[in-house]
Design a protein around this motif. Structure first.
Motif, PDB file in Angstrom:
ATOM      1  N   SER A 113      -6.205 -16.042   6.485  1.00  0.00           N
ATOM      2  CA  SER A 113      -6.280 -14.772   5.777  1.00  0.00           C
ATOM      3  C   SER A 113      -5.920 -13.646   6.742  1.00  0.00           C
ATOM      4  N   VAL A 114      -4.871 -12.909   6.432  1.00  0.00           N
ATOM      5  CA  VAL A 114      -4.440 -11.809   7.277  1.00  0.00           C
ATOM      6  C   VAL A 114      -4.781 -10.500   6.568  1.00  0.00           C
ATOM      7  N   THR A 115      -5.549  -9.680   7.241  1.00  0.00           N
ATOM      8  CA  THR A 115      -5.907  -8.379   6.683  1.00  0.00           C
ATOM      9  C   THR A 115      -4.906  -7.353   7.172  1.00  0.00           C
ATOM     10  N   GLN A 116      -4.219  -6.731   6.238  1.00  0.00           N
ATOM     11  CA  GLN A 116      -3.249  -5.716   6.603  1.00  0.00           C
ATOM     12  C   GLN A 116      -3.938  -4.360   6.679  1.00  0.00           C
ATOM     13  N   GLN A 117      -3.664  -3.653   7.745  1.00  0.00           N
ATOM     14  CA  GLN A 117      -4.197  -2.310   7.903  1.00  0.00           C
ATOM     15  C   GLN A 117      -3.333  -1.353   7.086  1.00  0.00           C
ATOM     16  N   PRO A 118      -3.945  -0.348   6.489  1.00  0.00           N
ATOM     17  CA  PRO A 118      -3.147   0.623   5.741  1.00  0.00           C
ATOM     18  C   PRO A 118      -2.227   1.399   6.676  1.00  0.00           C
ATOM     19  N   LYS A 119      -1.121   1.816   6.131  1.00  0.00           N
ATOM     20  CA  LYS A 119      -0.184   2.659   6.860  1.00  0.00           C
ATOM     21  C   LYS A 119       0.034   3.919   6.029  1.00  0.00           C
ATOM     22  N   TYR A 120       0.443   4.985   6.696  1.00  0.00           N
ATOM     23  CA  TYR A 120       0.622   6.276   6.045  1.00  0.00           C
ATOM     24  C   TYR A 120       2.032   6.768   6.310  1.00  0.00           C
ATOM     25  N   ILE A 123       5.735  18.813   2.530  1.00  0.00           N
ATOM     26  CA  ILE A 123       5.520  17.509   3.148  1.00  0.00           C
ATOM     27  C   ILE A 123       4.751  16.615   2.171  1.00  0.00           C
ATOM     28  N   VAL A 124       5.105  15.346   2.162  1.00  0.00           N
ATOM     29  CA  VAL A 124       4.411  14.367   1.329  1.00  0.00           C
ATOM     30  C   VAL A 124       3.828  13.294   2.236  1.00  0.00           C
ATOM     31  N   VAL A 125       2.555  12.966   2.007  1.00  0.00           N
ATOM     32  CA  VAL A 125       1.911  11.880   2.740  1.00  0.00           C
ATOM     33  C   VAL A 125       1.426  10.870   1.716  1.00  0.00           C
ATOM     34  N   GLY A 126       1.773   9.623   1.942  1.00  0.00           N
ATOM     35  CA  GLY A 126       1.335   8.574   1.024  1.00  0.00           C
ATOM     36  C   GLY A 126       0.812   7.372   1.782  1.00  0.00           C
ATOM     37  N   ARG A 127      -0.188   6.760   1.234  1.00  0.00           N
ATOM     38  CA  ARG A 127      -0.729   5.537   1.839  1.00  0.00           C
ATOM     39  C   ARG A 127       0.104   4.359   1.362  1.00  0.00           C
ATOM     40  N   VAL A 128       0.516   3.558   2.344  1.00  0.00           N
ATOM     41  CA  VAL A 128       1.312   2.370   2.051  1.00  0.00           C
ATOM     42  C   VAL A 128       0.519   1.169   2.534  1.00  0.00           C
ATOM     43  N   ARG A 129       0.166   0.331   1.628  1.00  0.00           N
ATOM     44  CA  ARG A 129      -0.581  -0.878   1.957  1.00  0.00           C
ATOM     45  C   ARG A 129      -1.358  -0.754   3.181  1.00  0.00           C
TER      46      ARG A 129
END
Length: 50
Positions: free
Chosen positions: A3-10, A44-50
């Motif tokens: 199981s690999v936990t992916q950290q969120p990216k912005y 500016i736009v900031v979005g959380r990506v996975r």
């Protein structure tokens, strides 16, 4: 099965110039957003990506 936990990216994108970056830390993304908007007046736009 591992199981690999992916950290969120912005993802930070300026809608008015070529500035675009990917961060692993939400605070760093917000800092760039605020600094760039203050210095340039750009949208500016900031979005959380996975």
């Amino acid at each position: 099965m591992s199981s690999v936990t992916q950290q969120p990216k912005y993802h930070v994108v300026c809608r008015e110039c070529p500035v675009e970056r990917l961060f692993e830390d939400g605070d760093e993304a917000t800092d760039l957003e605020r600094k760039h908007a203050k210095e340039t007046g750009h949208r500016i736009v900031v979005g959380r990506v996975r």
